[in-house]
Design an enzyme around this catalytic site. Structure first.
Site, PDB file in Angstrom:
ATOM      1  N   LYS A 148      -5.029  -5.507 -12.385  1.00  0.00           N
ATOM      2  CA  LYS A 148      -4.710  -6.855 -12.869  1.00  0.00           C
ATOM      3  C   LYS A 148      -4.950  -6.972 -14.365  1.00  0.00           C
ATOM      4  CE  LYS A 148      -6.610  -9.119  -9.124  1.00  0.00           C
ATOM      5  NZ  LYS A 148      -7.239 -10.255  -8.480  1.00  0.00           N
ATOM      6  N   ARG A 164      -6.526   2.505  -1.339  1.00  0.00           N
ATOM      7  CA  ARG A 164      -5.643   1.543  -1.970  1.00  0.00           C
ATOM      8  C   ARG A 164      -4.271   2.147  -2.181  1.00  0.00           C
ATOM      9  NH1 ARG A 164      -6.789  -1.321  -6.725  1.00  0.00           N
ATOM     10  NH2 ARG A 164      -8.795  -1.759  -5.860  1.00  0.00           N
ATOM     11  N   GLU A 178      -9.461 -12.410  -5.694  1.00  0.00           N
ATOM     12  CA  GLU A 178     -10.097 -13.165  -6.764  1.00  0.00           C
ATOM     13  C   GLU A 178      -8.972 -13.847  -7.554  1.00  0.00           C
ATOM     14  OE1 GLU A 178     -12.508 -11.033  -9.612  1.00  0.00           O
ATOM     15  OE2 GLU A 178     -12.952 -12.899 -10.674  1.00  0.00           O
TER      16      GLU A 178
END
Ligand code: ATP
Ligand code: MG
Length: 579
Positions: A287, A277, A41
């Site tokens: 983020k 992850r 994104e």
């Protein structure tokens, strides 16, 4: 993680994702095609965690002779921008991966997504709901008990279509209505309890402009994007595992609408699988948190060399090879764990050892005067540029009557195992000669400001003519021809392995106040014209690179990339891999 486990790379030759793809290819499920995608994104700069996903997505495509698309997953316009999208492309290329002509924007499919949404309404699979977000959550309930159906679930197709079109036309305010898939309010998976698939958001889009005021939700959009691109294997992180049934539900509806593409005579039905992850010690990777560090000026931008972003790592002196090697070593699994940042640093040293040119630089200078040295230069030191690579050649450094050495390479009263410079003790000045200290000069405060001594004129290259053994070797720079250098000594950004572990404490409390120290150093003449991005090993000191932002011609600024050894391991707070 112990030093030995760092050195033994795990056998990643057939991790579960590779096996999954290999089985599908062998079974002819995908017409011999392997298409993957990396779907960031564009709401921030990508980081070392994304590098793991990139290595998997592009790596699997490469391994099976397939294609990996780069897709901007830009369905939430409130935080996305061109700046982020451009940086993501640059960083992926720098990491060594290429999407060919497989570049997509999810937002280019908004028309298609809208059509599919209307189709879902027409087939009774979606309805417009007027519940507020709070009520919607309340009705949805908890996994252990069935949820309640929305009072708007029974709306007719005609009414739903009318309302959805008016949502699109901008008649309603944000949050007033939404479009929900009609699935199963009693499902134990709450993602199947009539999930929202479109919401109203009066926000223009950085790529699609102001055409839309309704935007599709991630789960709905992502499966459509995968199907549209003919993605065969869609890999993502574990948090999406519970979303997989919804992903499959959307793919099933597209199948019913004859919207799955056919390649090589086979209908491509995208499938999703999940992996753990990357979590890295002494680092935050969300983020949102990284943006906070940037916005609050706690770091010097997204590319601050202490940031785990790809651009930060690049500015710090990390190489794509070191990062890819790290991603290979951490392997791929389904278990959440914490990886020791020391492993990343180990991979970096491993790579820099092979490629960094050696230079001498003194970070904390102490002046040494060679009293018996003639006024003019009679000695030069020939030094190899890289002992691991003969083709890197060598260079000549003039030896002078006045030199700098590292302050901690001198001890007036040496401890037992101190073999460096001390009164009456011989020490080798790297590549030049043998030196013996005869005395010191102090300032008013009693500190040593100058060391005096004599050199052995017979000791060419630093070796004694009579073969006597010299235990210590230190580096030095000639004062009159030295270059003054700004050196930025970077260290870990956080003082604790898991800055986010305690929900009761703010991660900013754990910022390391010593993560940046700036010193004026002195380097050998060859460092004057080092190019931005160039990597060096300052002998006995560490690896450094020329800052690509603040360096000027003839005045390079050096960033410490990594120390020669893991200095944190000694502090006793080593991270043991958490699983
Ligand atoms: P946020 O930090 O806001 O949660 P995100 O990290 O999920 O965002 P995306 O741009 O959605 O950011 O991520 C793109 C892809 O990278 C996703 O497929 C995601 O699974 C993967 N990814 C993100 N973080 C990591 C990580 N730490 N380790 C491995 N893969 C990751
Ligand atoms: Mg995400």
């Amino acid at each position: 993680m112990s030093e030995t486990s760092i050195k033994e790379a795990p056998d990643t030759s057939r991790h579960f994702l590779k096996q999954w793809i290999a089985d599908d290819v062998a079974a002819g499920k995908t017409g011999g095609l392997v298409v993957t995608r990396f779907p960031p994104e564009p709401n921030g700069y990508i980081h070392i965690g994304h590098a793991k996903a990139i290595c998997i997505d592009f790596g699997m495509a490469r391994e099976f002779g397939g294609q990996c698309n780069l897709r901007m997953d830009d369905t939430n316009p409130s935080k996305e921008s061109d700046e982020y999208a451009a940086s993501i492309k640059e960083d992926i290329r720098w990491l060594g991966f290429d999407w060919g002509d497989g570049f997509y924007n999810a937002s280019d499919l908004f028309d298609l997504m809208y059509t599919i949404a209307e189709n879902l309404i027409n087939t009774g699979h979606a309805f417009v709901c007027d519940l507020s977000q709070e009520d919607w959550k309340e009705y949805r309930g908890v996994p252990t008990e069935p949820g309640r159906e929305s009072p708007f679930r029974g709306r007719s197709v005609a009414e739903n279509l009318d309302l959805f079109r008016r949502m699109r036309a901008g008649e309603f305010s944000d949050g007033a209505r939404c479009l929900r898939a009609k699935i199963d309010m009693t499902s134990s998976n709450i993602h199947l309890r009539d999930p929202v698939i479109y919401r109203i958001m009066h926000v223009p889009h950085y790529h699609a402009g102001d055409k839309w005021c309704i935007y599709p939700m991630y789960d709905f959009a992502h499966s459509i994007e995968d199907a549209y691109e003919g993605v065969t294997h869609s890999m993502c992180t574990l948090e999406f595992e519970v979303h997989r049934p919804l992903y499959d539900w959307v793919i099933d509806r597209m199948d019913e609408m004859n919207m799955l593409i056919i390649r090589n005579g086979v209908k491509i039905r995208p499938q999703q699988r999940e992996f753990a992850r990357l979590n890295l010690s002494y680092t935050v990777m969300s983020k949102r948190r990284l943006l906070q560090l940037v916005e609050e000026n706690l770091v010097d931008g997204w590319d601050d060399p202490r940031m785990p972003t790809i651009c930060g790592l690049r500015r710090r002196g990390y190489t794509p090879e070191a990062i890819r090697n790290f991603c290979e070593r951490i392997g791929v699994s389904k278990y959440e764990s914490l990886t020791d940042v020391a492993l990343l640093e180990y991979c970096l040293r491993d790579d820099l050892n092979l490629r960094a040119l050696r230079r001498m630089a003194v970070l904390d200078p102490l002046k040494v005067v060679v009293d018996n040295y003639p006024e003019h230069t009679v000695l030069t030191a020939e030094a190899q540029n890289n002992p691991t690579d003969e083709s890197a050649g060598s260079r000549v450094i003039p030896f002078e009557r006045e030199i700098y050495i590292e302050r901690d390479d001198f001890m007036e009263v040496p401890t037992k195992k101190f073999f460096r410079m001390a009164p009456g003790q011989e020490v080798r000045l790297r590549g030049a000669c043998i030196f013996k200290c005869t005395g010191v000069i102090r300032n008013a405060a009693g500190e040593v400001v100058e060391v005096h001594g004599t050199y052995d004129p017979e000791s060419r290259g630093g070796n004694a003519a009579d073969g006597r053994k010299i235990k210590g070797t230190i580096h030095w720079v000639p004062i009159s021809s030295a270059v003054k250098l700004e050196v930025r000594l970077y260290d870990r950004l956080f003082t604790v392995p898991e800055p986010m572990a305690d929900p009761g404490r703010d991660f900013r409390e754990f910022l390391n106040p010593e993560s940046l120290k700036i010193v004026t150093a002195y380097g050998e003449p060859a460092l004057a014209d080092a190019a931005p991005g160039a990597l060096f090993q300052f002998e006995r000191v560490g690896y450094f690179c020329v800052d690509n932002r603040d360096s000027k011609k003839g005045a390079p600024v050096f960033n410490r990339t990594v120390t020669l050894r893991d200095s944190w391991a000694k502090k006793g707070d080593k991270v043991v891999a958490r699983t």
